[in-house]
Design a protein around this motif. Structure first.
Motif, mmCIF file in Angstrom:
data_model
loop_
_atom_site.group_PDB
_atom_site.id
_atom_site.type_symbol
_atom_site.label_atom_id
_atom_site.label_comp_id
_atom_site.label_asym_id
_atom_site.label_seq_id
_atom_site.Cartn_x
_atom_site.Cartn_y
_atom_site.Cartn_z
ATOM 1 N N SER A 4 -14.054 1.271 0.914
ATOM 2 C CA SER A 4 -12.635 1.638 0.911
ATOM 3 C C SER A 4 -12.450 3.097 0.499
ATOM 4 N N CYS A 5 -13.238 3.558 -0.464
ATOM 5 C CA CYS A 5 -13.134 4.957 -0.899
ATOM 6 C C CYS A 5 -13.636 5.913 0.179
ATOM 7 N N LEU A 6 -14.713 5.541 0.854
ATOM 8 C CA LEU A 6 -15.231 6.390 1.917
ATOM 9 C C LEU A 6 -14.214 6.498 3.054
ATOM 10 N N ALA A 7 -13.619 5.376 3.437
ATOM 11 C CA ALA A 7 -12.625 5.389 4.517
ATOM 12 C C ALA A 7 -11.403 6.226 4.128
ATOM 13 N N GLY A 14 -2.395 6.715 -12.020
ATOM 14 C CA GLY A 14 -2.085 8.027 -11.459
ATOM 15 C C GLY A 14 -1.208 7.911 -10.218
ATOM 16 N N CYS A 15 -1.540 6.965 -9.358
ATOM 17 C CA CYS A 15 -0.727 6.744 -8.154
ATOM 18 C C CYS A 15 0.695 6.336 -8.523
ATOM 19 N N ILE A 16 0.811 5.438 -9.471
ATOM 20 C CA ILE A 16 2.134 4.975 -9.904
ATOM 21 C C ILE A 16 2.916 6.121 -10.556
ATOM 22 N N ALA A 17 2.237 6.930 -11.356
ATOM 23 C CA ALA A 17 2.898 8.076 -11.988
ATOM 24 C C ALA A 17 3.431 9.041 -10.935
ATOM 25 N N LEU A 18 2.636 9.308 -9.898
ATOM 26 C CA LEU A 18 3.109 10.183 -8.820
ATOM 27 C C LEU A 18 4.316 9.574 -8.110
ATOM 28 N N MET A 19 4.295 8.275 -7.911
ATOM 29 C CA MET A 19 5.398 7.606 -7.240
ATOM 30 C C MET A 19 6.688 7.692 -8.056
ATOM 31 N N LEU A 20 6.563 7.605 -9.370
ATOM 32 C CA LEU A 20 7.744 7.580 -10.234
ATOM 33 C C LEU A 20 8.213 8.950 -10.688
ATOM 34 N N TRP A 26 1.511 4.931 0.866
ATOM 35 C CA TRP A 26 0.123 5.373 0.724
ATOM 36 C C TRP A 26 -0.331 5.236 -0.721
ATOM 37 N N LEU A 27 0.492 5.732 -1.639
ATOM 38 C CA LEU A 27 0.146 5.656 -3.062
ATOM 39 C C LEU A 27 0.198 4.220 -3.565
ATOM 40 N N GLY A 28 1.210 3.473 -3.141
ATOM 41 C CA GLY A 28 1.332 2.078 -3.570
ATOM 42 C C GLY A 28 0.171 1.228 -3.101
ATOM 43 N N LEU A 29 -0.257 1.435 -1.862
ATOM 44 C CA LEU A 29 -1.394 0.680 -1.334
ATOM 45 C C LEU A 29 -2.669 1.013 -2.106
ATOM 46 N N GLN A 30 -2.868 2.296 -2.392
ATOM 47 C CA GLN A 30 -4.049 2.666 -3.179
ATOM 48 C C GLN A 30 -4.004 2.009 -4.555
ATOM 49 N N ALA A 31 -2.843 2.012 -5.187
ATOM 50 C CA ALA A 31 -2.722 1.408 -6.522
ATOM 51 C C ALA A 31 -3.074 -0.078 -6.475
ATOM 52 N N VAL A 32 -2.549 -0.782 -5.492
ATOM 53 C CA VAL A 32 -2.820 -2.220 -5.382
ATOM 54 C C VAL A 32 -4.302 -2.474 -5.123
ATOM 55 N N VAL A 33 -4.882 -1.749 -4.183
ATOM 56 C CA VAL A 33 -6.292 -1.962 -3.829
ATOM 57 C C VAL A 33 -7.198 -1.712 -5.028
#
Length: 138
Positions: free
Chosen positions: A20-23, A87-93, A106-113
């Motif tokens: 997932s990180c490589l993709a 970090g993703c959630i902080a950027l979103m908020l 994009w950020l929300g999906l990364q946070a969940v994964v």
């Protein structure tokens, strides 16, 4: 034997993390300007995190190949994954960036994964005995 106590469970989750990180990293590097315009994320942030993700993917793949899976490093990966999600959630908020709907997704999906991966890695660590890869009682 359950899926969570299988001897190679941690290895399989690390392979999934690496893939997932490589993709994600490769996509961020391949189409940085386009992704920046679609998401509202700055191109330097996408490039920097893209490089990080590709390097991290190589480390996770190396870890996944080890027998036994390195528990200490896996613990650091768990912490890192939770930090990435925060970090993703902080950027979103933060409202500091002009994020688009796709940028929020994009950020929300990364946070969940990464939270799911971290939880699976943590579960695998808790269910195996240090250094032996033997299942622990639930």
């Amino acid at each position: 034997m359950s899926l969570f106590t299988a001897p190679r469970f941690l290895s399989r989750i690390l392979w999934l993390d690496a893939a997932s990180c490589l993709a994600t990293g490769a996509l961020q590097l391949a189409i940085t300007p386009t992704l920046a315009s679609w998401t509202g994320l700055p191109a330097p942030l996408l490039t920097g995190t893209g490089v990080f993700l590709v390097v991290y993917a190589l480390l996770a793949a190396w870890m996944a190949r080890q027998d036994p899976t390195p528990r200490g490093l896996t613990g650091l990966v768990v912490v890192g994954n939770f930090a990435w999600a925060l970090g993703c959630i902080a950027l979103m908020l933060s409202q500091a960036l002009p994020l688009t709907g796709l940028g929020l997704a994009w950020l929300g999906l990364q946070a969940v994964v990464v939270v799911v991966l971290a939880e699976l890695q943590w579960t695998g660590l808790r269910r195996t005995r240090p250094g032996r890869g033997q299942p622990q009682p639930a």
